[in-house]
Design a protein around this motif. Structure first.
Motif, PDB file in Angstrom:
ATOM      1  N   ARG A   9      26.537 -11.410  70.465  1.00 52.62           N
ATOM      2  CA  ARG A   9      26.995 -10.496  71.450  1.00 52.62           C
ATOM      3  C   ARG A   9      28.598  -9.866  71.525  1.00 52.62           C
ATOM      4  NH1 ARG A   9      26.514 -12.213  77.592  1.00 52.62           N
ATOM      5  NH2 ARG A   9      28.737 -11.495  77.778  1.00 52.62           N
ATOM      6  N   PRO A  10      28.660  -8.714  71.602  1.00 55.90           N
ATOM      7  CA  PRO A  10      30.204  -8.109  71.359  1.00 55.90           C
ATOM      8  C   PRO A  10      31.092  -8.688  72.233  1.00 55.90           C
ATOM      9  CG  PRO A  10      28.809  -6.136  71.996  1.00 55.90           C
ATOM     10  CD  PRO A  10      27.894  -7.534  71.675  1.00 55.90           C
ATOM     11  N   ARG A  11      32.275  -8.979  71.848  1.00 57.16           N
ATOM     12  CA  ARG A  11      33.254  -9.695  72.667  1.00 57.16           C
ATOM     13  C   ARG A  11      33.895  -8.450  73.610  1.00 57.16           C
ATOM     14  NH1 ARG A  11      38.592 -13.137  71.615  1.00 57.16           N
ATOM     15  NH2 ARG A  11      39.124 -13.404  73.802  1.00 57.16           N
ATOM     16  N   VAL A  12      34.067  -8.670  75.154  1.00 55.72           N
ATOM     17  CA  VAL A  12      34.445  -7.932  75.985  1.00 55.72           C
ATOM     18  C   VAL A  12      36.006  -8.126  76.187  1.00 55.72           C
ATOM     19  CG1 VAL A  12      34.361  -6.891  78.271  1.00 55.72           C
ATOM     20  CG2 VAL A  12      32.181  -7.738  77.014  1.00 55.72           C
ATOM     21  N   LEU A  13      36.645  -6.980  75.795  1.00 55.57           N
ATOM     22  CA  LEU A  13      38.220  -7.288  75.966  1.00 55.57           C
ATOM     23  C   LEU A  13      38.421  -6.615  77.279  1.00 55.57           C
ATOM     24  CD1 LEU A  13      39.295  -6.322  72.227  1.00 55.57           C
ATOM     25  CD2 LEU A  13      39.170  -8.811  73.467  1.00 55.57           C
ATOM     26  N   SER A  14      39.729  -7.081  78.304  1.00 60.55           N
ATOM     27  CA  SER A  14      40.115  -6.472  79.283  1.00 60.55           C
ATOM     28  C   SER A  14      40.912  -5.232  78.831  1.00 60.55           C
ATOM     29  CB  SER A  14      40.774  -7.437  80.224  1.00 60.55           C
ATOM     30  OG  SER A  14      42.162  -7.825  79.444  1.00 60.55           O
ATOM     31  N   ALA A  15      41.244  -4.608  79.687  1.00 60.50           N
ATOM     32  CA  ALA A  15      42.159  -3.207  79.505  1.00 60.50           C
ATOM     33  C   ALA A  15      43.363  -3.573  79.467  1.00 60.50           C
ATOM     34  CB  ALA A  15      42.051  -2.331  80.713  1.00 60.50           C
ATOM     35  N   GLU A  16      43.979  -4.664  79.758  1.00 62.75           N
ATOM     36  CA  GLU A  16      45.178  -5.105  79.677  1.00 62.75           C
ATOM     37  C   GLU A  16      45.162  -5.946  78.056  1.00 62.75           C
ATOM     38  OE1 GLU A  16      43.397  -6.297  82.400  1.00 62.75           O
ATOM     39  OE2 GLU A  16      44.518  -5.058  83.928  1.00 62.75           O
ATOM     40  N   THR A  17      44.309  -6.471  77.558  1.00 58.68           N
ATOM     41  CA  THR A  17      44.092  -7.143  76.528  1.00 58.68           C
ATOM     42  C   THR A  17      44.168  -5.863  75.339  1.00 58.68           C
ATOM     43  OG1 THR A  17      42.972  -9.140  77.045  1.00 58.68           O
ATOM     44  CG2 THR A  17      43.050  -8.378  74.816  1.00 58.68           C
ATOM     45  N   LYS A  18      43.207  -4.814  75.592  1.00 61.92           N
ATOM     46  CA  LYS A  18      43.362  -3.746  74.867  1.00 61.92           C
ATOM     47  C   LYS A  18      44.760  -3.164  74.563  1.00 61.92           C
ATOM     48  CE  LYS A  18      38.646  -2.685  75.830  1.00 61.92           C
ATOM     49  NZ  LYS A  18      37.926  -2.023  76.555  1.00 61.92           N
ATOM     50  N   TRP A  19      45.455  -2.998  75.749  1.00 59.84           N
ATOM     51  CA  TRP A  19      46.811  -2.325  75.865  1.00 59.84           C
ATOM     52  C   TRP A  19      47.803  -3.091  74.917  1.00 59.84           C
ATOM     53  CZ3 TRP A  19      49.198   1.859  76.123  1.00 59.84           C
ATOM     54  CH2 TRP A  19      50.434   1.916  76.296  1.00 59.84           C
ATOM     55  N   GLU A  20      47.802  -4.485  75.104  1.00 59.15           N
ATOM     56  CA  GLU A  20      48.456  -5.478  74.326  1.00 59.15           C
ATOM     57  C   GLU A  20      48.226  -5.332  72.722  1.00 59.15           C
ATOM     58  OE1 GLU A  20      51.375  -8.288  73.433  1.00 59.15           O
ATOM     59  OE2 GLU A  20      51.001  -7.350  75.555  1.00 59.15           O
ATOM     60  N   ILE A  21      46.781  -5.386  72.695  1.00 55.65           N
ATOM     61  CA  ILE A  21      46.591  -5.086  71.192  1.00 55.65           C
ATOM     62  C   ILE A  21      47.330  -3.833  70.399  1.00 55.65           C
ATOM     63  CG2 ILE A  21      44.620  -4.355  69.488  1.00 55.65           C
ATOM     64  CD1 ILE A  21      42.873  -6.594  71.242  1.00 55.65           C
ATOM     65  N   PHE A  22      46.966  -2.771  71.393  1.00 57.20           N
ATOM     66  CA  PHE A  22      47.661  -1.239  70.939  1.00 57.20           C
ATOM     67  C   PHE A  22      49.290  -1.558  70.992  1.00 57.20           C
ATOM     68  CE2 PHE A  22      49.678   2.372  72.141  1.00 57.20           C
ATOM     69  CZ  PHE A  22      49.243   3.391  71.309  1.00 57.20           C
ATOM     70  N   LEU A  23      49.737  -1.839  71.709  1.00 58.60           N
ATOM     71  CA  LEU A  23      51.377  -2.070  71.777  1.00 58.60           C
ATOM     72  C   LEU A  23      51.592  -2.784  70.070  1.00 58.60           C
ATOM     73  CD1 LEU A  23      52.268  -2.897  75.050  1.00 58.60           C
ATOM     74  CD2 LEU A  23      52.628  -0.731  73.896  1.00 58.60           C
ATOM     75  N   GLN A  24      51.048  -4.210  70.150  1.00 63.82           N
ATOM     76  CA  GLN A  24      51.345  -4.825  68.920  1.00 63.82           C
ATOM     77  C   GLN A  24      51.137  -4.238  67.522  1.00 63.82           C
ATOM     78  OE1 GLN A  24      49.844  -8.900  69.202  1.00 63.82           O
ATOM     79  NE2 GLN A  24      50.838  -9.244  71.107  1.00 63.82           N
ATOM     80  N   VAL A  25      50.017  -3.596  67.684  1.00 64.13           N
ATOM     81  CA  VAL A  25      49.375  -3.036  66.270  1.00 64.13           C
ATOM     82  C   VAL A  25      50.418  -1.723  66.047  1.00 64.13           C
ATOM     83  CG1 VAL A  25      47.735  -1.651  65.003  1.00 64.13           C
ATOM     84  CG2 VAL A  25      47.286  -3.882  66.262  1.00 64.13           C
ATOM     85  N   THR A  26      50.685  -0.783  66.908  1.00 63.93           N
ATOM     86  CA  THR A  26      51.673   0.270  66.990  1.00 63.93           C
ATOM     87  C   THR A  26      53.044  -0.010  66.629  1.00 63.93           C
ATOM     88  OG1 THR A  26      50.263   1.253  68.584  1.00 63.93           O
ATOM     89  CG2 THR A  26      52.071   2.498  68.238  1.00 63.93           C
ATOM     90  N   SER A  27      53.572  -1.218  67.216  1.00 68.80           N
ATOM     91  CA  SER A  27      54.907  -1.500  66.967  1.00 68.80           C
ATOM     92  C   SER A  27      54.947  -2.345  65.531  1.00 68.80           C
ATOM     93  CB  SER A  27      55.512  -2.300  68.050  1.00 68.80           C
ATOM     94  OG  SER A  27      54.863  -3.490  68.141  1.00 68.80           O
ATOM     95  N   ARG A  28      53.952  -2.448  65.130  1.00 67.79           N
ATOM     96  CA  ARG A  28      53.715  -3.037  63.697  1.00 67.79           C
ATOM     97  C   ARG A  28      54.350  -4.633  63.592  1.00 67.79           C
ATOM     98  NH1 ARG A  28      55.071   1.110  59.149  1.00 67.79           N
ATOM     99  NH2 ARG A  28      53.946   2.997  60.068  1.00 67.79           N
ATOM    100  N   GLU A  29      54.060  -5.272  64.817  1.00 74.59           N
ATOM    101  CA  GLU A  29      54.223  -6.535  64.919  1.00 74.59           C
ATOM    102  C   GLU A  29      52.997  -7.412  64.351  1.00 74.59           C
ATOM    103  OE1 GLU A  29      54.601  -8.330  69.008  1.00 74.59           O
ATOM    104  OE2 GLU A  29      55.686  -6.385  69.671  1.00 74.59           O
ATOM    105  N   ILE A  30      51.802  -6.750  64.226  1.00 76.81           N
ATOM    106  CA  ILE A  30      50.874  -7.532  63.687  1.00 76.81           C
ATOM    107  C   ILE A  30      49.757  -6.343  63.227  1.00 76.81           C
ATOM    108  CG2 ILE A  30      49.516  -6.955  65.790  1.00 76.81           C
ATOM    109  CD1 ILE A  30      48.371  -9.894  65.395  1.00 76.81           C
ATOM    110  N   THR A  31      49.190  -6.615  61.924  1.00 74.29           N
ATOM    111  CA  THR A  31      48.337  -5.791  61.349  1.00 74.29           C
ATOM    112  C   THR A  31      47.083  -5.566  62.005  1.00 74.29           C
ATOM    113  OG1 THR A  31      47.277  -7.344  59.894  1.00 74.29           O
ATOM    114  CG2 THR A  31      49.448  -6.533  58.991  1.00 74.29           C
ATOM    115  N   GLN A  32      46.217  -4.513  61.701  1.00 71.54           N
ATOM    116  CA  GLN A  32      44.740  -4.326  62.421  1.00 71.54           C
ATOM    117  C   GLN A  32      44.114  -5.671  62.017  1.00 71.54           C
ATOM    118  OE1 GLN A  32      44.587   0.401  62.786  1.00 71.54           O
ATOM    119  NE2 GLN A  32      43.775  -0.336  60.925  1.00 71.54           N
TER     120      GLN A  32
END
Length: 79
Positions: A9-32
């Motif tokens: 079953r696909p993992r359900v991510l909260s909006a806050e988690t998605k935002w955190e992922i977006f910020l980290q990947v966009t700022s290049r803190e972490i790779t995709q």
């Protein structure tokens, strides 16, 4: 797929988690790829999050509220 051949079953991510992922990947803190491993999702999920945030931001900046709602509907569970 799991060991018995059933789809996981696909993992359900909260909006806050998605935002955190977006910020980290966009700022290049972490790779995709690292983000996908960290949150136990497929890389395509990370790509989709980035695309959705970009589309929603562009729609909001253009003042297209109805487009923003259509973009959010692309996420499972609406966000």
């Amino acid at each position: 797929m799991t060991e018995n051949g059933a789809r996981r079953r696909p993992r359900v991510l909260s909006a806050e988690t998605k935002w955190e992922i977006f910020l980290q990947v966009t700022s290049r803190e972490i790779t995709q790829a690292d983000a996908a491993r960290k949150w136990h999702v497929d890389v395509s999920t990370i790509i989709g999050i980035r695309r959705t945030v970009k589309d929603a931001a562009m729609a909001a900046l253009q003042g297209k509220v109805c487009v923003f709602n259509e973009v959010l509907s692309g996420f499972p569970n609406g966000a």
